[in-house]
Enzyme design. Structure first.
Site, PDB file in Angstrom:
ATOM      1  N   CYS A 191      42.756 -17.980 -11.366  1.00 48.92           N
ATOM      2  CA  CYS A 191      43.707 -19.013 -11.736  1.00 48.92           C
ATOM      3  C   CYS A 191      43.334 -20.338 -11.071  1.00 48.92           C
ATOM      4  CB  CYS A 191      45.154 -18.693 -11.382  1.00 48.92           C
ATOM      5  SG  CYS A 191      45.756 -17.195 -12.149  1.00 48.92           S
ATOM      6  N   ARG A 216      37.656 -20.395 -12.739  1.00 49.71           N
ATOM      7  CA  ARG A 216      38.528 -19.548 -11.922  1.00 49.71           C
ATOM      8  C   ARG A 216      39.341 -18.559 -12.767  1.00 49.71           C
ATOM      9  NH1 ARG A 216      39.324 -21.405  -6.837  1.00 49.71           N
ATOM     10  NH2 ARG A 216      41.237 -20.211  -6.710  1.00 49.71           N
ATOM     11  N   TRP A 225      43.879 -16.242 -14.939  1.00 48.36           N
ATOM     12  CA  TRP A 225      43.156 -14.966 -14.957  1.00 48.36           C
ATOM     13  C   TRP A 225      44.232 -13.918 -14.745  1.00 48.36           C
ATOM     14  CZ3 TRP A 225      42.152 -10.818 -11.624  1.00 48.36           C
ATOM     15  CH2 TRP A 225      41.052 -10.009 -11.962  1.00 48.36           C
ATOM     16  N   ASN A 248      48.914 -19.263  -8.399  1.00 44.69           N
ATOM     17  CA  ASN A 248      47.660 -18.513  -8.275  1.00 44.69           C
ATOM     18  C   ASN A 248      47.895 -17.491  -7.175  1.00 44.69           C
ATOM     19  OD1 ASN A 248      44.967 -17.707  -7.886  1.00 44.69           O
ATOM     20  ND2 ASN A 248      44.554 -19.403  -6.503  1.00 44.69           N
ATOM     21  N   GLY A 249      47.589 -16.223  -7.442  1.00 42.23           N
ATOM     22  CA  GLY A 249      47.786 -15.187  -6.420  1.00 42.23           C
ATOM     23  C   GLY A 249      48.644 -14.064  -6.964  1.00 42.23           C
ATOM     24  N   GLU A 251      20.706  -7.385  -7.047  1.00 45.93           N
ATOM     25  CA  GLU A 251      21.225  -8.649  -7.557  1.00 45.93           C
ATOM     26  C   GLU A 251      20.851  -8.829  -9.047  1.00 45.93           C
ATOM     27  OE1 GLU A 251      23.322 -10.676  -6.744  1.00 45.93           O
ATOM     28  OE2 GLU A 251      22.884 -12.530  -7.788  1.00 45.93           O
ATOM     29  N   LYS A 300      23.573  -9.211 -12.074  1.00 49.48           N
ATOM     30  CA  LYS A 300      23.566 -10.360 -13.001  1.00 49.48           C
ATOM     31  C   LYS A 300      23.566  -9.863 -14.453  1.00 49.48           C
ATOM     32  CE  LYS A 300      24.456 -13.010 -10.999  1.00 49.48           C
ATOM     33  NZ  LYS A 300      24.539 -13.251  -9.582  1.00 49.48           N
ATOM     34  N   GLU A 323      27.012  -8.374 -15.485  1.00 56.53           N
ATOM     35  CA  GLU A 323      28.130  -9.307 -15.666  1.00 56.53           C
ATOM     36  C   GLU A 323      27.919 -10.254 -16.834  1.00 56.53           C
ATOM     37  OE1 GLU A 323      29.071 -12.056 -12.456  1.00 56.53           O
ATOM     38  OE2 GLU A 323      27.014 -12.024 -11.770  1.00 56.53           O
ATOM     39  N   HIS A 363      14.744  11.122  -6.660  1.00 54.54           N
ATOM     40  CA  HIS A 363      15.904  11.888  -6.153  1.00 54.54           C
ATOM     41  C   HIS A 363      17.056  11.905  -7.162  1.00 54.54           C
ATOM     42  CE1 HIS A 363      13.865  12.303  -2.367  1.00 54.54           C
ATOM     43  NE2 HIS A 363      13.661  11.002  -2.332  1.00 54.54           N
ATOM     44  N   LYS A 365      35.526 -16.609 -11.138  1.00 53.17           N
ATOM     45  CA  LYS A 365      34.564 -16.927 -10.084  1.00 53.17           C
ATOM     46  C   LYS A 365      35.126 -16.686  -8.695  1.00 53.17           C
ATOM     47  CE  LYS A 365      30.901 -19.851  -8.808  1.00 53.17           C
ATOM     48  NZ  LYS A 365      29.905 -18.805  -8.996  1.00 53.17           N
TER      49      LYS A 365
HETATM   50  C1  F6R Z   1      28.298 -12.459  -9.125  1.00 53.56           C
HETATM   51  C2  F6R Z   1      29.274 -13.168  -8.331  1.00 53.56           C
HETATM   52  C3  F6R Z   1      30.221 -12.384  -7.497  1.00 53.56           C
HETATM   53  C4  F6R Z   1      30.501 -13.099  -6.169  1.00 53.56           C
HETATM   54  C5  F6R Z   1      31.583 -12.358  -5.378  1.00 53.56           C
HETATM   55  C6  F6R Z   1      31.845 -13.020  -4.046  1.00 53.56           C
HETATM   56  O1  F6R Z   1      27.488 -13.332  -9.837  1.00 53.56           O
HETATM   57  O2  F6R Z   1      29.338 -14.367  -8.354  1.00 53.56           O
HETATM   58  O3  F6R Z   1      29.751 -11.095  -7.273  1.00 53.56           O
HETATM   59  O4  F6R Z   1      29.320 -13.156  -5.432  1.00 53.56           O
HETATM   60  O5  F6R Z   1      32.764 -12.339  -6.129  1.00 53.56           O
HETATM   61  O6  F6R Z   1      32.248 -14.340  -4.214  1.00 53.56           O
HETATM   62  P1  F6R Z   1      32.209 -15.359  -3.017  1.00 53.56           P
HETATM   63  O7  F6R Z   1      30.782 -15.599  -2.653  1.00 53.56           O
HETATM   64  O8  F6R Z   1      32.873 -16.596  -3.537  1.00 53.56           O
HETATM   65  O9  F6R Z   1      32.963 -14.733  -1.880  1.00 53.56           O
END
Ligand code: F6R
Length: 601
Positions: free
Chosen positions: A2, A27, A75, A101-102, A476, A480, A483, A499, A596
């Site tokens: 949010c 967000r 969100w 937000n929350g 990583e 990526k 997501e 394994h 995000k």
């Molecule tokens: C993946 C991504 C998330 C963040 C995670 C932590 O691309 O962006 O996995 O890395 O939500 O977010 P921060 O770094 O803001 O604590």
């Protein structure tokens, strides 16, 4: 989760509120809404729409003018993404609007008490209870919205940023925060409230941080902050160094692509002035152990950090998923240094793990990208990464700079604890200094990879293999791809394949492998792992510093110290995920179900 914006000033509020929401859409983007006081004492103008912000903008074509307003991008947590559940929520008279937000954890009890008192609810949200509570409290406080907000905050459990506006006093917006972000933008004849400075950097670069359980009132010419007892608090003021243009797409088709290409600069900026010693003073000698806590991409950066700190600094490092950490009541004390890593500085899981560690006496030294964020504020010291605003939901340049922060910390520990002599330090510094140019080189050679990726767009699953620092790198890469492309993807340590995971390989399964440098003992072992999957039908794309004939496709990257290889090797993986998402018609910058900044547990 949010995004929240408030504006009060001499100009029309619609444009700064909508512009602000656009900057905060990362967000949350399942619905959006706005409240404008168009006439004193009359019901507010409200528009809310399920779907992306564009839907709201289209509905706002004939909006009346107002000089203040609040807006929200959602969100969903409580109640699906519908027009009705979208914020703002209104009191029964339609004169008081609230955005949130929350999560309000005690909303069920509050709602039933309010319904008994005759309040009518329209939505399924936790937020709506708060607007009704605020409405009653405002009456009890003779129309003083700030006093009402202080009273209400004391009744709420959970996390919140709240903004409220009432049509009786239209230029006055009241905000409050607990565990969720809220910053004030101080303008000239206008003031802003927002979840993140990106919402107002086009208008002002002067901002104020709000502390936990503080209430803020803004008018066009004043900002007053109080604690919940009503005492005035002096907020910390800071200047925003981010350039307003950095939050624009600037000719790239997506923010993610732009951010991938910004990595050389982000790395150089994060290294700047820190190679001969950190700009944050910490005496590492007093710690016996380090615990890194983080989520998602930041966790993957932490894994690489462990390798660097243990090798150069010779201190044992644990890397922990922040969401799990405090629940197993781990042992730690004042001899433990805890390093939370967070781009947003607002991730609730990381924040809660930080608070647990602090309560156990540990020292907190966080790595954050966002100035004024809660994690930074609650830490004993902060090393800021200088990635600039990262707008795409999938993290790229923030990851690169988190890696750099980890190397800088490892180097500093090695230096302070005298495990690195000056010759070794110089070698590391030289390698670090060369990274921006080397990433630039990788970016110049990824074009064929984009075409190659499209060939696999219908694959059911993509597997990633790596060893040593290649292992966190492939974790990583797989994250990526999941997501962005919504495909099954997993990263494995090459040696683990036999394994169990090798059973996943089928005819045509794409496997992306990061080759260790040919001088390493692991190079031959990885070559064997590649043979094992190829023998079972996999199509292998290898990312390698050296010539390598064992794969179906080869992507070359420049030579680099193996510890630093993730900075280069992750770039093709980011490009694969980006290209796959485009090929599959997905929304690259705002992937489904994600937000995000994850400010709920
Ligand atoms: C993946 C991504 C998330 C963040 C995670 C932590 O691309 O962006 O996995 O890395 O939500 O977010 P921060 O770094 O803001 O604590």
């Amino acid at each position: 989760m949010c995004g929240i914006v408030g504006y009060t000033g001499n100009n029309s509020a619609l444009s700064p509120v909508i512009e602000g929401l656009r900057k905060l859409e990362y967000r949350g983007y399942d619905s959006a809404g706005i409240a404008l006081p168009i006439a004193i004492g009359k019901p507010l103008f409200i528009e809310k729409r399920a779907g992306k912000l564009k839907k709201l903008e289209d509905a706002l074509a004939k909006t009346p003018d107002a000089k203040s307003g609040i807006g929200h991008t959602r969100w969903a947590t409580h109640g699906g993404p519908t027009d009705t559940n979208a914020h703002p929520h209104l009191d029964n008279e339609g004169k008081l609007a609230l955005i949130h937000n929350g999560i309000i954890e005690n909303y069920v009890q509050l709602r039933s008490q309010l319904e008994k008192r005759g309040h009518k609810f329209k939505s399924e949200t936790d937020t709506e209870s708060v607007v009704h509570l605020l409405s009653d409290a405002r009456k009890e406080n003779n129309g003083d919205l700030a006093a009402a907000m202080r009273q209400v905050c004391q009744q709420l459990k959970g996390s919140f940023t709240l903004l409220a506006i009432h049509s009786d006093n239209p230029s006055h917006i009241v905000g409050a925060r607990r565990n969720s972000p809220l910053v004030v933008g101080v303008g000239n004849g206008e003031n802003f409230l927002a979840s993140d400075v990106a919402a107002f950097i086009a208008h002002t670069k002067t901002a104020l941080e709000l502390g936990q359980d503080e209430v803020v009132e803004i008018t066009p010419t004043s900002v007053v902050v109080t604690n919940l007892s009503g005492q005035v608090v002096k907020p910390n003021q800071f200047e925003i160094s981010w350039d307003a243009k950095a939050a624009e797409r600037g000719g790239f088709s997506h923010f993610m692509l732009k951010e991938i290409y910004e990595q050389p600069k982000a790395i150089a900026d994060t290294l700047l002035g820190r190679l001969d010693g950190l700009d944050v003073k910490i005496k590492f000698k007093k710690f016996e152990k380090i615990v890194i806590i983080a989520c998602g991409t930041a966790y993957n950066a932490g894994l690489v950090g462990k390798y660097a700190i243990e090798k150069w600094g010779q201190i044992p490092v644990d890397v922990e998923l922040a969401s799990e950490y405090r629940y197993r009541e781990p042992s730690l004390d004042k001899k433990t240094l805890v390093i939370p890593i967070s781009q947003s500085g607002e991730t609730m899981d990381t924040l809660m793990a930080l608070r647990y560690a602090k309560s156990m006496g540990a020292t907190i030294f966080s790595v954050c990208n966002t100035n004024g964020s809660t994690i930074g504020r609650e830490s004993d010291a902060v090393l800021y990464t200088h990635a600039g605003p990262e707008i795409a939901v999938a993290s790229t340049k923030a990851f690169a700079t988190q890696l750099i922060a980890m190397y800088l910390i490892g180097l500093e520990i090695g230096r302070q604890l005298e495990h690195l002599n000056s010759k070794k330090c110089k070698e590391i510094i030289k390698e670090l200094t060369q990274l921006p140019a080397k990433v630039e080189q990788v970016l110049e050679t990824v074009e064929p990879l984009r075409e190659l990726t499209r060939k696999f767009k219908s694959a059911d699953s993509v597997l990633f293999l790596g060893r040593y620092t290649g292992y966190p790198t492939v974790l990583e890469g797989a994250l990526k791809l999941k997501e962005l492309a919504y495909m099954h993807a997993e990263g494995f340590a090459g040696g683990e394949l036999k394994h169990g995971p090798i059973a996943l390989i089928d005819n045509g399964t794409p496997v992306v492998a990061i080759m260790p440098t040919k001088d390493s003992v692991l190079a031959g072992k990885m070559a064997s792992n590649i043979q094992e999957v190829k023998a079972r039908g996999a199509v292998v794309i290898a990312i390698s510093e050296d010539e390598f004939a064992g794969a179906d496709h080869l992507i070359r990257i420049p030579k680099v110290d193996p510890l630093l290889q993730p900075v280069l090797a992750v770039v093709p993986l980011q490009v694969i995920a980006y290209e796959m998402a485009v090929a599959r018609g997905n929304d690259v910058d705002q992937p489904r179900n994600l937000a995000k900044s994850v400010t709920v547990e």
